[in-house]
Motif scaffolding. Sequence first.
Motif, PDB file in Angstrom:
ATOM      1  N   ASP A 177      21.843 -67.014  80.603  1.00 15.82           N
ATOM      2  CA  ASP A 177      22.022 -67.886  82.147  1.00 15.82           C
ATOM      3  C   ASP A 177      20.997 -68.935  82.037  1.00 15.82           C
ATOM      4  O   ASP A 177      21.254 -69.651  82.939  1.00 15.82           O
ATOM      5  CB  ASP A 177      21.473 -66.613  82.984  1.00 15.82           C
ATOM      6  N   PHE A 218      21.050 -65.798  90.863  1.00 15.40           N
ATOM      7  CA  PHE A 218      21.685 -64.717  89.984  1.00 15.40           C
ATOM      8  C   PHE A 218      20.803 -63.585  90.303  1.00 15.40           C
ATOM      9  O   PHE A 218      19.375 -63.857  90.475  1.00 15.40           O
ATOM     10  CB  PHE A 218      21.597 -65.234  88.586  1.00 15.40           C
ATOM     11  N   ASP A 269      25.326 -65.777  93.481  1.00 12.20           N
ATOM     12  CA  ASP A 269      26.316 -66.546  92.697  1.00 12.20           C
ATOM     13  C   ASP A 269      26.770 -65.520  91.330  1.00 12.20           C
ATOM     14  O   ASP A 269      27.725 -65.681  90.960  1.00 12.20           O
ATOM     15  CB  ASP A 269      25.744 -67.973  92.209  1.00 12.20           C
ATOM     16  N   ARG A 270      25.471 -64.813  90.889  1.00 13.53           N
ATOM     17  CA  ARG A 270      26.217 -63.771  89.697  1.00 13.53           C
ATOM     18  C   ARG A 270      25.308 -62.470  90.038  1.00 13.53           C
ATOM     19  O   ARG A 270      24.152 -62.831  90.245  1.00 13.53           O
ATOM     20  CB  ARG A 270      26.040 -64.544  88.497  1.00 13.53           C
TER      21      ARG A 270
END
Length: 737
Positions: free
Chosen positions: A452, A413, A433-434
């Motif tokens: 997260d 992330f 991924d993010r």
Amino acid sequence: MQSDVIQHITQMLASAAHHHRNGQLQEAARLYRKILDMDPHQADAMHLLGVVALQSGRFQESVDLITHAITENDAVPAFHNNLGNAFRALGERQQAAGAFNRALCLNPNSPDTLYNLAVILQELGRLDEAAASYQRVLLAKSDHAAAHTNLGIVRNFQGRYDDALTCFESALRSSADFVPAMVNRGNVLKALGRLDEAMQSYRRALALNPRHAAAHNNLGLALLEAGDTDAAVESYRDAISIEPGYREAHRNLGNALRERGRSAESVSSYRQALSLDSNDAEARLGLAMASIPVFVNSPDHCADAARAFEQALAELEAWDAQSPGRLGAAVGSTQPFYLAYRPCDIARPLKSYGNLVCRAAAAHWRTSSNRRAAPERIRMVVVCGHVRARHPVLDVLLRGILAHLQRERMEVFLYHTGSFVDDETRWARLHVDRFVQGPKSVAAWVDEVHRDRPDIIFYPEVGMDPITCALAAIRLAPLQAASWGHPTTTGMPSIDLYISGELLEPLQADEHYVENLVRLPGTGVCTRAPIDSAQAWEPVASQHGVVRFALPHQPIKFDPADDILLARIAKSIGCCEFWIASPAKLGWAAEKLQARLAGVFRAEGLDLESYLRLTPWLPREQFIGFLDAMDVYLDCPAFSGYTTAWQALHRGLPLVTLEGEFLRQRLAAGLMRQIGADDGIALSRDHYVRLAVHSAEESRNPERRARRRRIIQQAAAKADENTAAIAELQRVLMQRK
């Protein structure tokens, strides 16, 4: 009561109200009291006398009178509304909210009362409720400019910047000259990185109200961020001239003066801010950082830097002990960035700094890492404020990680704390991924981390971005690591690992770090070749046979002890030029460097004007052309360059460096060893001069010059194939996790 008395009271009440509306408060109050002498239960006169007291600054008297009026007649919404105003003036916000709510029970759709309640809720920090109340105001009165503006302020606090901007623009459509909306619009535009538009908004506000102190102050903030330090100083001084007790402006002036290298004046401004509020934690932190010189004039001045910072930290720690709970929120607002530019061991003062700010941050945030149970993939959050084109942190440190980490067992992330968005930002978004985009407050980022629940947090740099520093000081993940985007120890016990390269660190380097040092293969990074095309760079005409030395470093990197090396090179070669860059933000430092060098050259019987050339800080393509026009790259012994050395080697430019004791003095040397071009690494100051002279003489032979550049250029491609560093980084992180 007789009808003629009632009629007389009615007439007197109308007359008193007339005086009241015209601002004749004393006459109005005299008549209200006369009415109350005739009828002590006359609620309207009692209420309006309370309003006069409120307008006259007698807040407790106002509360008492209006409360008494309500005991006589509880069913008048205006009574409760003004009681709320009186409570608010006293600072009794909870009581004010209660009074406004009672008024709304009697008149649910009153825009004025809804607005007053919203303001109180906003002051109490109940932002969602405040926003709902402002929205109710706007349903009843869609052109309520103040409600649009305050709703925008709430959205700004919530990090909803686009919504905030919409609110301010709605306010300006309702009232084109509404200065509070213009100022707050500028604040949001600044947060979004749209500095030119922000400055336009502030200047528009000042055109309407030249004495709006906050507009001057906030214009200064935008100017400072844009790099116009001198103009920022003037804006802060304008704010202070209008409002001498404007503490934030004094503190901001201190920040700007420090960036301008005017340390003594900076200290004075911080102390002025503290005289207005001794618990201003940002001013306290700024005062400590002002002990670190941005530019030094002599070796003695340089040698005193670490000692002065340690003394300033001791004073800051003593204040923190006496005023606990205040420093934590200020962590990151000012950082010891310039200490790295002093070529001495700074691990001890940075450890003291790190212990202090981590302790303060932990007490303020009271948070901890939230470990996930047996995740399928290790989750790493990368926190960086520089995810944008042509920034060394992305180009050198982060790109290879995002491109080459194996994702079968690790997800990445990326928290981009900055507001910049360009093609490189979009590239990064596609390789994680993010992706979470700033700007956000520290609290909002902490909330992101909690949602997260990362196993690892990786900071490519700690020391340049306020949000990154604030987060790094908090324990938010089981494993936290930093790297050399700012090439010194963070000093923070909250950081477990320091990711470096085996070719960048000496054998004894572990003692330079608070963190556990990890030496990845090579320089520890996997870069790609610069893809910029060269734009022709046309210098001033030089005489035939002149050797051009490139020294494209920030002027603050040059240590006074090394000035003599340039004079010795000039004496040995004769016909040569030293090309030094003059950056827009630190142009004043380039002038100071020129004056300092002039004294050294003069002492050696040389005229600096015959040798020194200044070039403005160049766009990337022009800089490549600049490198092509140079003959030799001279690395800065006190603070080595990596990005510029990397670019120079890719253009085949011979490089001379003096490898020092600390990471920040070994960056170019590590890169040169990685590509097998270590013949330009000096072992001593005398050797540095000899290597520079040898490279200069070689460059005077066209065939040898061309051959040398071709060999270097071919070897430089090896620096772009260090995927082993990324594989080892992944292994270390997963093992340590």
